[in-house]
Design a protein around this motif. Structure first.
Motif, short mmCIF file in Angstrom:
data_model
loop_
_atom_site.label_atom_id
_atom_site.label_comp_id
_atom_site.label_asym_id
_atom_site.label_seq_id
_atom_site.Cartn_x
_atom_site.Cartn_y
_atom_site.Cartn_z
N PRO A 76 83.26 -43.55 49.12
CA PRO A 76 82.37 -42.58 49.78
C PRO A 76 81.08 -43.20 50.30
N ARG A 77 80.58 -44.21 49.64
CA ARG A 77 79.32 -44.82 50.08
C ARG A 77 79.44 -45.41 51.49
N PHE A 78 80.60 -45.97 51.81
CA PHE A 78 80.76 -46.57 53.13
C PHE A 78 80.79 -45.51 54.23
N PHE A 79 81.34 -44.35 53.95
CA PHE A 79 81.31 -43.27 54.93
C PHE A 79 79.89 -42.72 55.07
N ARG A 80 79.15 -42.70 53.98
CA ARG A 80 77.77 -42.24 54.07
C ARG A 80 76.93 -43.22 54.90
N GLU A 81 77.18 -44.50 54.72
CA GLU A 81 76.46 -45.48 55.52
C GLU A 81 76.87 -45.45 56.99
N ALA A 82 78.08 -44.93 57.27
CA ALA A 82 78.53 -44.77 58.65
C ALA A 82 78.13 -43.42 59.23
#
Length: 242
Positions: A127-133
């Motif tokens: 989920p962190r990578f989608f938040r950063e995107a």
């Protein structure tokens, strides 16, 4: 008449075939486990290094896709491995009154469980990578799903440890009572089998460990090195016949 000239006892050839099927299933399960960890770690490493949100989003999607595919792949391959192992142990007990193929199972099961734990820990960071995107709504939904999965995983881990401890103590008690398995003269055992695959499995393990070290920011390899490590992990696992 020499022992090598004697006909094998009834069922010996069947057991040899069952053992070969177990080795094939074990190889498939280990390839799936090492490939899943290597691909997840690589996708997340590259996502961390993405220069823009547009570049990070495809890598975040790739990480999620690998994690979603890894869970059923690991479950299926390890179930097949376990089912074949149980079958061969049952046949060994019928023929030799002892199971030669169960000696190292406690350590193997613990190692596989550690592989599951690493895979899940990597998956929980998706989920962190989608938040950063900048995919905030999707990241929130994934976070909720990951939290639910984490609760299930922790409960399963506790149950596994209790079952593993009981099983390991049972194997130890049986070994102390029986003094070990009497063996089987028509099967040379692990020590007499070719070990050419050991070096390849060691290479795969080192490559996966290096990728995990980079993912944990213990070292900062160049992007080309990351791709080389991923290639080594996949090739070493696929080409080995052990």
């Amino acid at each position: 008449m020499l022992l090598t000239e004697m006909a094998p006892p009834p069922g010996a050839q069947e057991v040899a075939g069952l053992r070969a099927r177990v080795r094939t299933a074990r190889r498939g399960a280990l390839v799936a486990l090492s490939a899943s960890i290597a691909l997840l770690a690589t996708a997340q490493l590259l996502a961390d290094r993405a220069a823009t949100r547009e570049h990070a989003l495809p890598l975040a999607v790739l990480s999620l896709a690998v994690f979603a595919a890894a869970l059923p792949a690991l479950a299926i391959t390890q179930y097949a491995w376990g089912a074949r192992a149980r079958l061969v142990r049952q046949r060994e007990r019928e023929l030799y009154a002892a199971a030669r193929s169960g000696r190292a199972h406690p350590l193997t099961r613990l190692a596989v469980a550690c592989g599951w734990a690493v895979t899940l820990l990597l998956g929980w960071t998706v989920p962190r990578f989608f938040r950063e995107a900048a995919m905030y709504a999707f990241a929130d939904a994934l976070t909720w799903a990951v939290e639910a999965l984490s609760v299930i995983s922790v409960a399963a881990g506790v149950l596994f440890l209790l079952w593993w401890a009981r099983d390991a103590l049972g194997i130890l008690a049986r070994a102390l009572r029986s003094g070990g398995s009497p063996g089987d003269p028509w099967d040379p055992g692990h020590g007499a089998r070719p070990r050419e695959g050991a070096a390849l499995w060691t290479g795969a393990a080192v490559a996966v460990a290096a990728l995990l070290g980079a993912r944990a920011h213990l070292w900062e390899p160049a992007t080309g090195v990351i791709y080389a490590l991923l290639t080594a992990a996949l090739v070493c696992g696929v080409v080995t016949d052990e």
